[in-house]
Design an enzyme around this catalytic site. Structure first.
Site, short mmCIF file in Angstrom:
data_model
loop_
_atom_site.label_atom_id
_atom_site.label_comp_id
_atom_site.label_asym_id
_atom_site.label_seq_id
_atom_site.Cartn_x
_atom_site.Cartn_y
_atom_site.Cartn_z
CD GLU A 199 18.91 12.56 -30.23
OE1 GLU A 199 18.62 11.38 -29.99
OE2 GLU A 199 18.45 13.19 -31.21
CG ASP A 246 23.80 11.22 -36.65
OD1 ASP A 246 22.98 12.14 -36.49
OD2 ASP A 246 23.47 10.03 -36.77
#
Length: 493
Positions: free
Chosen positions: A169, A12
């Site tokens: 997302e 991430d």
């Protein structure tokens, strides 16, 4: 083979640039300290400068911080002379949190809570009028006061991503030229992961999807890097654009197992007709750590690469009680327990050797490869014996024992990536647990298939962490050595 710029469990990625300097943050999940921070001048060579969340007042993971819970998906930005970091702690009652710093190496502030931001993966962007927009997984958005965390309007859905694609997302919102661009991940964080983008004339939309979506994916290809997604964009001082993203290096037979976690990769970006075009992942080996990374525990504190499970009370983990040694004091009995005393670092290479000199005169402990409480291998010592242990799902077993050598002993783990396939079921690597004698000769007590310490078997979002632990009493470690082992002609490379 295109290597990651941050190898091992560094998922991430979020990036920003200030002048000539790049800064990058990653997720940390159940580990403390949280949110590792890195610095670079060239996007290839990265140095860890700290962890943003290094105090209990910033990061609460006990008693409810389960594995693959904790801290998800930070966004790192620089605005108005200050660094801003927003993230989600999914531990019960924590939610979305915002931190600030004038120096990315820290200290970072205590959190500003965002009770009106309901989703995970929050992003921050400021418009020309100074309004701050928080966009989050879903893809929803709300205007906030970043100083107080108060919502300044109702939340609203601004884009649903590609019709039929699951899990929109990891949104990031940018003003580039005449448009606002909304970059997202979708397709799930497994083999179908991808990156898509839309644009509009205002930060609130409406958003027009790129006709070439997804602009990046490796799904249904034979590329050695899979699960590519969760990206962020940055512009270099020379005007060039780059994308950082996560991906995995699955190994072995079918279906392929990734054991290092989701890693950070780099790709160039060009522009055509007002849309970004993502090039191939940059081939580089420069993001790897030095060939040998040894800790002699001579500093006043642990290097920021060291992480523990959920918290790290100084009485239970320190390098001051016996100078030059890492002292661990047991809180729980085994690595099966949520509150075991553990300190480790990410495994960053498919093949490596890990060694430590242990003193068990006052307790029991050892050296471990950990994925979560249900999936770990360890070589454990007492004053009387050494034993090899394995936990695989519901099964826990003692694999072998031998008498403890006189005096402090060197415990060792060797990880060897798969060179040749026996058949399509061949695992990604072999993990050997053993001891070394005074001459450095390794004796294995057990050799185990590494697939059982992979995400494809265990599930979750993390990767392997190798380190030391205390299971009873007080255990001390004189040094810890991590040595990459280069292997060639590995299938898939």
């Amino acid at each position: 083979m295109s290597d990651p710029i941050l190898a091992g469990f560094h998922p991430d990625p979020s990036i920003c640039r200030v002048g000539q300097d790049y800064y990058l943050a990653c997720s940390s999940f159940e580990y403390f300290p949280g949110v590792p921070l890195f610095h670079s001048r060239d996007l290839a060579h990265w140095t860890q400068i700290g962890n943003a969340l290094d105090r209990p007042s910033q990061l609460r993971l006990v008693p409810d911080g389960t594995s693959s819970g904790g801290v998800y998906a930070p966004t790192l930005r620089h605005h108005d002379g200050r660094f801003w970091l927003i993230t989600t702690n999914v531990t019960r009652g924590e939610g979305n949190l915002l931190f600030t710093a004038t120096d990315p190496a820290g200290p970072w502030s205590d959190p500003v809570r965002l009770p009106d931001v309901a989703g995970i993966d929050p992003d921050l962007a400021w418009d020309e009028d100074g309004a701050c927009w928080c966009t989050y997984a879903g893809v929803g958005q709300v205007r906030i006061d970043p100083h107080t965390g108060q919502a300044l309007g109702p939340p609203r859905r601004i884009w649903s991503g590609t019709p039929g694609a699951k899990a929109p997302e990891a949104p990031h919102l940018y003003r580039i030229g005449e448009y606002w661009y909304l970059l997202i991940a979708e397709g799930g964080t497994e083999r179908g992961h991808c990156v898509s983008i839309a644009r509009g004339t205002a930060p609130t939309g409406p958003f027009e999807p790129c006709p070439a979506n997804p602009i990046l994916t490796h799904r249904s290809t034979d590329h050695p890097i899979q699960n590519t997604g969760h990206a962020d964009l940055v512009q270099a001082p020379d005007g060039a654009w780059w994308m950082v993203l996560l991906g995995v290096r699955a190994r072995g037979g079918t279906p392929g197992w990734h054991v290092l976690g989701r890693e950070t990769f780099l790709a160039p970006v060009t522009w055509a007709d007002g849309w970004p075009v993502v090039g191939g992942i940059v081939p580089t080996t420069t993001g790897r750590p030095p060939p040998d990374v040894r800790d002699d525990f001579d500093a006043d504190d642990l290097h920021p690469r060291w992480i523990s499970l959920r918290h790290r009370p100084a009485d239970d983990c320190n390098v001051t009680e016996r100078p030059g040694w890492l002292t661990l004091r047991a809180r729980a009995g085994t690595l099966d327990d949520l509150d075991v005393t553990f300190a480790g670092r990410r495994q960053q290479h498919p093949s490596c050797r890990i060694r430590t000199l242990i003193d068990t005169a006052e307790g029991r402990g050892g050296l471990a490869v950990r994925l979560d409480e249900l999936h770990h291998y360890e070589i454990e010592a007492t004053a009387a014996e050494v034993r090899a242990l394995a936990r695989i799902g519901p099964l826990r077993t003692v694999l072998a024992t031998r008498p403890m050598p006189a005096g402090p002993a060197v415990l060792a783990i060797r990880v060897a990536s798969t060179d040749t396939f026996r058949d399509v079921r061949s695992g990604p690597d072999t993990v050997s647990l053993g001891v070394e004698d005074r001459d450095g000769v390794f004796t294995a007590l057990a050799e185990l298939d590494g697939r059982y310490l992979s995400t494809e078997v265990a599930g979750g979002f993390t990767g392997r962490v190798v380190g030391v632990y205390a299971a009873a009493g007080t255990v001390r470690f004189d040094w810890f050595d991590y040595e990459p082992v280069e292997k060639h002609n590995v299938p898939g490379e």
